[in-house]
Motif scaffolding. Structure first.
Motif, short mmCIF file in Angstrom:
data_model
loop_
_atom_site.label_atom_id
_atom_site.label_comp_id
_atom_site.label_asym_id
_atom_site.label_seq_id
_atom_site.Cartn_x
_atom_site.Cartn_y
_atom_site.Cartn_z
N GLY A 280 9.47 10.68 -10.58
CA GLY A 280 10.21 11.62 -9.70
C GLY A 280 10.34 11.34 -8.28
O GLY A 280 11.08 12.16 -7.51
N LEU A 281 9.88 10.06 -7.73
CA LEU A 281 10.23 9.84 -6.34
C LEU A 281 11.36 9.09 -6.17
O LEU A 281 11.37 7.86 -7.08
CB LEU A 281 8.93 9.25 -5.65
CG LEU A 281 7.75 9.94 -5.72
CD1 LEU A 281 6.33 9.44 -5.56
CD2 LEU A 281 7.58 11.65 -4.80
N ASP A 282 12.24 9.24 -5.25
CA ASP A 282 13.39 8.31 -5.13
C ASP A 282 13.45 7.85 -3.59
O ASP A 282 13.59 8.66 -2.86
CB ASP A 282 14.80 9.04 -5.43
CG ASP A 282 15.95 8.45 -5.61
OD1 ASP A 282 15.76 7.08 -5.51
OD2 ASP A 282 16.99 8.92 -6.01
N LEU B 56 4.52 6.97 -3.24
CA LEU B 56 5.08 5.95 -4.27
C LEU B 56 4.22 4.80 -4.21
O LEU B 56 3.80 3.85 -5.08
CB LEU B 56 6.61 5.60 -3.91
CG LEU B 56 7.12 4.51 -4.76
CD1 LEU B 56 7.19 5.04 -6.38
CD2 LEU B 56 8.20 3.97 -4.41
N SER B 57 3.61 4.33 -2.99
CA SER B 57 2.77 3.19 -2.68
C SER B 57 1.48 3.60 -3.49
O SER B 57 0.83 2.78 -4.17
CB SER B 57 2.49 2.79 -1.32
OG SER B 57 3.62 2.51 -0.64
N ARG B 58 0.88 4.82 -3.51
CA ARG B 58 -0.14 5.00 -4.01
C ARG B 58 -0.28 4.96 -5.49
O ARG B 58 -1.01 4.55 -6.09
CB ARG B 58 -0.73 6.35 -3.94
CG ARG B 58 -2.14 7.12 -4.00
CD ARG B 58 -2.42 8.48 -3.99
NE ARG B 58 -1.35 9.43 -4.64
CZ ARG B 58 -1.59 9.51 -5.89
NH1 ARG B 58 -2.61 9.23 -6.65
NH2 ARG B 58 -0.82 10.54 -6.57
N LEU B 59 0.93 5.54 -6.15
CA LEU B 59 1.13 5.42 -7.79
C LEU B 59 1.34 4.22 -8.09
O LEU B 59 0.79 3.75 -9.25
CB LEU B 59 2.31 6.59 -8.07
CG LEU B 59 2.16 7.73 -7.96
CD1 LEU B 59 3.64 8.63 -7.80
CD2 LEU B 59 1.32 8.39 -8.83
N THR C 104 0.04 -4.15 -6.44
CA THR C 104 -0.63 -4.43 -5.30
C THR C 104 0.08 -4.47 -3.97
O THR C 104 -0.17 -4.57 -2.84
CB THR C 104 -1.88 -5.31 -5.37
OG1 THR C 104 -1.47 -6.78 -5.75
CG2 THR C 104 -3.10 -4.85 -6.27
N SER C 105 1.19 -4.98 -4.22
CA SER C 105 2.32 -5.59 -3.23
C SER C 105 3.85 -5.18 -3.72
O SER C 105 3.87 -5.52 -5.02
CB SER C 105 2.16 -7.07 -3.05
OG SER C 105 1.06 -7.33 -2.51
N TYR C 106 4.59 -4.89 -3.17
CA TYR C 106 5.84 -4.41 -3.50
C TYR C 106 6.73 -4.44 -2.57
O TYR C 106 6.47 -4.18 -1.14
CB TYR C 106 5.97 -3.09 -4.33
CG TYR C 106 5.88 -1.82 -3.36
CD1 TYR C 106 7.11 -1.20 -3.47
CD2 TYR C 106 4.85 -1.50 -2.78
CE1 TYR C 106 7.14 -0.04 -2.59
CE2 TYR C 106 4.82 -0.33 -2.28
CZ TYR C 106 6.10 0.39 -2.06
OH TYR C 106 6.36 1.83 -1.37
N LYS D 184 -8.97 1.37 -6.34
CA LYS D 184 -8.04 2.43 -6.26
C LYS D 184 -7.94 3.16 -7.64
O LYS D 184 -8.05 2.68 -8.72
CB LYS D 184 -6.71 2.00 -5.85
CG LYS D 184 -6.73 0.98 -4.78
CD LYS D 184 -6.89 2.05 -3.54
CE LYS D 184 -7.10 1.07 -2.16
NZ LYS D 184 -7.35 1.71 -0.88
N ALA D 185 -7.63 4.53 -7.57
CA ALA D 185 -7.49 5.05 -8.74
C ALA D 185 -6.39 4.72 -9.46
O ALA D 185 -5.33 4.34 -8.75
CB ALA D 185 -7.44 6.88 -8.31
#
Length: 386
Positions: A57-59, A73-76, A83-85, A382-383
């Motif tokens: 749902g994040l854009d 978004l980074s957390r999800l 781990t990198s994007y 990380k969760a």
């Protein structure tokens, strides 16, 4: 000293114990096999996604973009093993893109721990083909020829974070523009193109290094030969990015890309905000009305043959390649980890070796479904979203 991380090495299947200090792997020790260790989860280096537009749902392309959106978004993504994007922005107006890259840069600088997975911005446009088919869902009104001054203004707003730029080399000044990008440290990827084979070759000679979602963003019908797909497949210099979700490319073409590109094959999610959302009709800020089917196909509402991005994240794409018998599990994982890390020059390309960053993922795989269990960024757990 952190407690060792235990699991089955994703390449050998042997139980290993990974020791970590100060965010780096200090040793990878192979252990004797035993019944108790046979049920250990797989352990692999973190995933690297070069093309993420959003998810859950994040854009990133709904403006004005807020740093909080980038952080969430980074957390999800971390919870999904990424781990990198590269946050990816598609074609938009000049000021709109400036605002979006600035928000990403702000998130990365103000919250380095939370947004530490950002390794560069991917600008997918606006220097693309204006033709129907290759243009895909990119808005025609904002597409135009390469503009170096405009790119420099965006790079200034991004605080130097723009790392990948998708370009169609069909424009008259494309080769010179690509050469300037290469000299400045921006990786140029060929995509959304109607370029001739000669123009593709000129782009590669000028420094283009990648093909954006090869096989997609094309005309529905092409000449038998020559054409811009054959030319990119044949160019050994180009990394070939592909979306392996069972919707964008048929298995035969995935197999061809894997065989032709080998260690230069890269999986990308091309995930949009509807990834992880239920089937239905939605309205995207860019692309308009789209339909997400129960099978995970996301297409323009007015044309079922034109896709509007992907709704499948990298772990599921790895599982798809392995389940379809197109690649071994470790080979598929490397397409989403070691290969993109190598292209970006990340230390993570070393994989599970002493000295490499402790960016790790543990997961279960049952020959069909891959479930991420735990993720570590610089050795910190990380969760997970599963």
């Amino acid at each position: 000293m952190n407690a060792p991380i235990k699991g089955k090495h994703y390449k050998t299947g042997r139980p290993v114990e990974v020791s970590v200090e100060q965010g780096r792997i200090t040793s990878v020790t192979e252990l004797a096999e035993s019944p108790a260790r046979a049920d250990w989860p797989w352990l692999a280096p973190g995933l690297v996604d070069l093309q993420v537009n959003g998810g859950w749902g994040l854009d990133l392309n709904t403006l004005p973009l807020q740093p909080a959106t980038v952080l969430e978004l980074s957390r999800l993504l971390l919870g999904n093993g990424v781990t990198s994007y590269c946050p990816t922005l598609i074609t938009n107006g000049k000021e709109a893109l400036a605002q979006a890259v600035s928000a990403i840069a702000e998130a990365a600088s103000l919250y380095p721990e939370a947004a530490g997975g950002i390794v560069g911005i991917h600008l997918e446009g606006p220097f693309l083909s204006p033709e129907e088919g290759p243009r895909g869902a990119h808005p025609r009104e904002h597409i135009g020829p390469p503009d170096w001054d405009m790119l420099c203004r965006w790079q200034e707003a991004a605080e130097g974070l723009i790392r990948i730029l998708t370009v169609s080399p069909e424009w008259a000044n494309a080769a010179a523009f690509i050469a300037r990008c290469s000299e400045s440290g921006i990786l140029v990827s060929i995509g959304h193109t109607a370029a001739s084979p000669e123009q593709i070759r000129e782009a590669v000679a000028a420094g283009a290094v990648m093909s954006t979602h090869l096989g997609n963003g094309t005309h529905l019908t092409l000449p038998r030969h020559p054409n811009y797909l054959w030319e990119q497949l044949a160019a050994d210099e180009l990394y070939g990015c592909m979306i392996a979700d069972g919707q964008h490319l048929p298995p035969a073409l995935l197999k061809v890309i894997l065989r032709m590109k080998r260690s230069r094959t890269i999986l990308v999610s091309d995930a949009v905000s509807l990834s992880g959302m239920p089937p239905g009709t939605y309205h995207l800020h860019i692309g308009g009305e789209v339909v997400l089917t129960a099978e995970g196909r996301l297409h323009l509402a007015g044309n079922q043959q034109l896709l509007a991005g992907s709704a499948m994240m990298l772990p599921d794409q790895v599982a798809y390649l392995a389940e379809a018998g197109l690649a071994r599990l470790d080979e598929a994982w490397d397409c989403a980890s070691a290969h993109p890390a190598t292209l970006l020059g990340l230390e993570q390309a070393a994989g599970l070796r002493a000295g490499a960053p402790a960016d790790l993922v543990s997961f279960c795989y049952d020959d069909r479904t891959l479930t991420v269990l735990e993720c570590w960024k610089k050795g910190h757990s990380k969760a997970c979203s599963n």
